[in-house]
Each structure stands twice: as structure tokens, then as C-alpha cells.
Design an enzyme around this catalytic site. Structure first.
Site, PDB file in Angstrom:
ATOM      1  N   THR A 105     -12.728  35.081 -12.463  1.00  0.00           N
ATOM      2  CA  THR A 105     -13.159  33.519 -12.847  1.00  0.00           C
ATOM      3  C   THR A 105     -12.550  32.960 -14.076  1.00  0.00           C
ATOM      4  OG1 THR A 105     -15.109  34.609 -13.999  1.00  0.00           O
ATOM      5  CG2 THR A 105     -15.560  33.763 -11.531  1.00  0.00           C
ATOM      6  N   GLY A 106     -11.954  31.877 -14.303  1.00  0.00           N
ATOM      7  CA  GLY A 106     -11.433  31.259 -15.331  1.00  0.00           C
ATOM      8  C   GLY A 106     -12.525  30.661 -16.217  1.00  0.00           C
ATOM      9  N   SER A 132      -9.849  40.640 -12.405  1.00  0.00           N
ATOM     10  CA  SER A 132      -9.731  39.728 -13.423  1.00  0.00           C
ATOM     11  C   SER A 132      -8.231  39.873 -13.822  1.00  0.00           C
ATOM     12  CB  SER A 132     -10.635  40.215 -14.762  1.00  0.00           C
ATOM     13  OG  SER A 132     -10.630  39.357 -15.617  1.00  0.00           O
ATOM     14  N   HIS A 273     -11.518  29.783  -2.814  1.00  0.00           N
ATOM     15  CA  HIS A 273     -11.736  29.520  -4.346  1.00  0.00           C
ATOM     16  C   HIS A 273     -12.799  28.922  -5.089  1.00  0.00           C
ATOM     17  CE1 HIS A 273      -8.209  29.498  -7.296  1.00  0.00           C
ATOM     18  NE2 HIS A 273      -9.126  28.946  -7.970  1.00  0.00           N
ATOM     19  N   ARG A 308     -25.751  34.421  -3.622  1.00  0.00           N
ATOM     20  CA  ARG A 308     -26.714  34.221  -4.575  1.00  0.00           C
ATOM     21  C   ARG A 308     -27.883  35.285  -4.477  1.00  0.00           C
ATOM     22  NH1 ARG A 308     -23.070  31.797  -6.180  1.00  0.00           N
ATOM     23  NH2 ARG A 308     -22.837  29.976  -7.256  1.00  0.00           N
ATOM     24  N   ARG A 328     -19.812  33.320  -9.901  1.00  0.00           N
ATOM     25  CA  ARG A 328     -20.381  32.477 -10.859  1.00  0.00           C
ATOM     26  C   ARG A 328     -21.764  33.532 -11.399  1.00  0.00           C
ATOM     27  NH1 ARG A 328     -18.484  28.326  -7.249  1.00  0.00           N
ATOM     28  NH2 ARG A 328     -17.450  26.503  -8.205  1.00  0.00           N
TER      29      ARG A 328
END
Length: 377
Positions: A105-106, A132, A273, A308, A328
Site C-alpha cells: 500500500t502506498g 511491500s 488495485h 474486512r 487498508r
């Protein structure tokens, strides 16, 4: 470790965290990933939250990833001995206790300084695998047994790709994960509306009271090229320089999955993405079955997007995913409570997966099959 001990340990970690204060949520308050996001939203600068949470344009793909889990229902089996639930697996020579991997994740620096390193430490503590572009070097240099896949968007020339592959293998990387759906920077309305400065991805958001120089007018960063010349020859370039696996991330079309296998990819990650690259794309869980069929068991298929809950993971495994990546959720944990928050989110998802497996009559990953799920008519 039993649940009570795990919660007590987490509470001690959070109490010692520099992010913890008396104004924080009750440690036992967040009982799921959604509630960690609520805490993160309140703590983060709006620029940071929108960058992490947002998708592209009208965010249809972002919603499709979550909606896809509602398209599939579990069909539990009963009268199965589920006294012991085993979620362990071997993946490209790495033994994992759970099929949950931290996705690349950026924007982690928008949450806190040296955030990539903090997440890497959480991965090590949680005994999971980290995918990463950065954050692993210090731990590997210190001799820590971190399982690390490096992520990148490719290099434009063979010479650069070869050097990258050699550096990765020499540096302790266990695989190269090539993001293949990032030829150009996408058009993200939230970032444009916020006059987001992409330099903040390394410098962080403005500190309180600093203010921010607005970019006027809001100019989309779209059409900024990343690797528009990326093609299947890249796999040959990497193969010529390194023996570690090369995994392609960003495939949703079964035709591309077939070509990837033919050209020598070691694995595939079904991904759009996170809804951040092209709007109107199929949700990844809905795309997964056709990709798995196209691959026909020749290489492992993984998946990310919209996860989630542990039951989400079980549905992905039922549809043929070997493992899943979560992006996320660890960032919500990071923003809420730092490293202990990342660990807690990973623990929650793993615990929910075990419970969902137990209630579905699945004592280990190898018993999970396509018959466990049905799609709505």
C-alpha cells in the site's frame, strides 16, 4: 495463547504506544475492522484518510470489491469434528500460520514517519508475510527472520529489471510481486478535490497549525506514466537474473492468467488495485473463479480487494484462492494504535477466519472446496 491473554497483551502494547492517550477509544471498543477504520478516520488528517480510503473517479470498482462478497453465500457442513482448526499453509517455500498476507500500500508515511518499518515489525510479530516496496531492509539487515516479498511496477529496460531482480534476491527478498495494472497514474477525485500533493507520500501531511499551500486549480495527476511499456518480456528479464518467484498482481481477465502461466509467472494475484486504478472494473471475488479455472492449478492464485471479515477470506479460499492480501485494514490499525493496532487487526481477521471455518465444518484449509459457496441467481 487464549483469547483473554491475547486481549490483555494487546491492551498492554497499546497502553505503551506513543499514539495512546486517555482520549483514545476504549481498548476493547473496536471489535472489527470497520470500527478500526472509524477510529483511524477521526485521527487522520483528511488528506491522509481520503488518500487511503478513496478509489478512482466514481469509486464503482471500490464498491464492487465489497459488494462481491454479498454475491456469494456460504453453505456450511455440519457433524464434522472441528475441535482443532488449522489455518497453516506453505506458500513458495514459506510456512505461514495463516493465509493472510499484508498487501503493498502506498501512502503509509501519511499516517506516521517510518510507517513501512512499523508495519514490517508488525508482520514479523504476527508471523505473517509482508509484501511491500519498502520497510523491510532494516529488519533484514538486523538479521530478523522477516518473510518479505518486494512489490514494484516494473522497470522500463531489461538492464534495470535485471539489476532490480539481483538486488532483491541478494537483499533477502523471497519473491518479486509485479503490479501489472499501473501503466499510468489514475484519476482520483478525492485527491484532486483535496489539492493533494503527491510529495506528501514521503514527507507526510502538514502538521497542525502549519497550514497548506493549495494547488489551484486542482490538476489531476492522471496520465503521469509509470511503466507504459511493460509487457510479457519482463518475466523473461527477471527470470534471467534471479531464481526467486515472480508473481503478477493486477490480473482479473482469465485470458491474461493463461498467458501469465505460459510465460513463466510463478503465481497470480487477482487484484484491481483496490479500486484505485480503473473505475467500473469487476470485483475481485467475482473475477476469482474464472482466473482459477484458467490457471488450472498450475500456479498458486491469490486475491486482494475489499476483505474486512474472516468470512470474506473463507469465501475467497472456497473460490480457489491459496491466500489473500489485505491492504487498508492494516493501515486502519496503524492509524488507530500504531504497531499494536496492525497486529490486532491481523489477529482479528485470523480469529474470525478460524471461527468461520469451524462453523462451516472446515477443520483445515485443505478441506475447503468450491462446494462451500454458492452464488446468488
Amino acid at each position: 495463547m487464549n483469547r483473554r491473554s491475547a486481549i490483555s497483551l494487546f491492551a498492554a502494547h497499546v497502553a505503551a504506544s506513543p499514539l495512546f492517550s486517555a482520549e483514545d477509544e476504549d481498548l476493547y471498543g473496536p471489535v472489527n475492522v470497520h470500527e478500526f477504520e472509524d477510529i483511524a478516520r477521526r485521527k487522520l488528517h483528511k488528506l491522509a484518510y481520503d488518500f487511503i480510503a478513496g478509489g478512482v473517479e466514481d469509486e464503482r470498482t471500490l464498491r464492487s470489491n465489497r459488494d462481491a462478497y454479498g454475491h456469494w453465500d456460504l453453505v456450511p457442513r455440519v457433524m464434522v469434528d472441528v475441535t482443532n482448526i488449522d489455518t497453516s499453509l506453505d506458500l513458495f517455500g514459506i510456512h505461514l500460520e495463516s493465509p493472510i498476507i499484508i498487501a503493498p500500500t502506498g501512502g503509509k508515511e501519511l499516517v506516521m514517519p517510518r510507517a513501512d518499518e512499523v508495519v514490517a515489525k508488525a508482520a514479523l510479530k504476527s508471523k505473517t508475510l509482508l509484501c511491500s516496496a519498502t520497510g523491510a531492509k532494516k529488519l533484514l539487515d538486523d538479521g530478523e527472520p522477516l518473510n518479505w516479498w518486494i512489490n514494484g511496477i516494473g522497470q522500463p529496460t531489461k538492464e534495470q529489471a535485471v539489476n532490480f531482480a539481483k538486488r532483491t534476491e541478494d537483499g533477502g527478498g523471497k519473491a518479486i510481486v509485479l503490479t501489472v495494472d499501473n501503466a499510468y497514474q489514475s484519476n482520483r477525485d478525492r485527491n484532486n478535490r483535496n489539492r493533494f500533493d503527491y510529495g506528501m507520500m514521503s514527507s507526510g501531511v502538514p502538521k497542525a497549525g502549519e497550514g497548506m499551500k493549495p494547488v489551484n486549480p486542482a490538476t489531476p495527476v492522471m496520465w503521469k506514466p509509470h511503466t507504459p511499456n511493460l509487457n510479457w518480456s519482463y518475466i523473461d528479464w527477471v527470470r534471467s537474473a534471479s531464481k526467486i518467484p515472480i508473481i503478477l498482481k493486477g490480473i482479473v481477465a482469465p485470458e491474461d492468467a493463461e498467458i501469465a502461466v505460459q510465460r513463466g509467472a510463478s503465481g497470480i494475484i487477482v487484484s484491481n488495485h483496490g479500486g484505485r486504478q480503473q473505475d467500473g472494473v469487476i470485483g475481485t471475488l467475482d473475477a476469482l473463479p474464472d482466473v482459477v479455472e484458467a490457471v488450472a492449478g498450475k500456479v498458486p492464485v491469490l486475491m486482494d480487494g475489499g476483505i474486512r471479515r474472516g468470512s470474506d477470506i473463507l469465501k475467497a479460499l472456497s473460490l480457489g484462492a491459496k491466500a489473500v492480501l489485505v491492504g487498508r485494514p492494516p493501515l486502519w490499525g496503524l492509524a488507530a494504535f500504531g504497531q499494536p493496532g496492525v497486529e490486532r487487526v491481523l489477529w482479528m481477521l485470523s480469529a474470525e477466519l478460524k471461527l468461520s471455518m469451524g462453523l462451516s465444518g472446515q477443520p483445515k484449509l485443505s478441506t475447503i472446496t468450491r462446494r462451500l459457496v454458492r452464488k446468488h441467481a
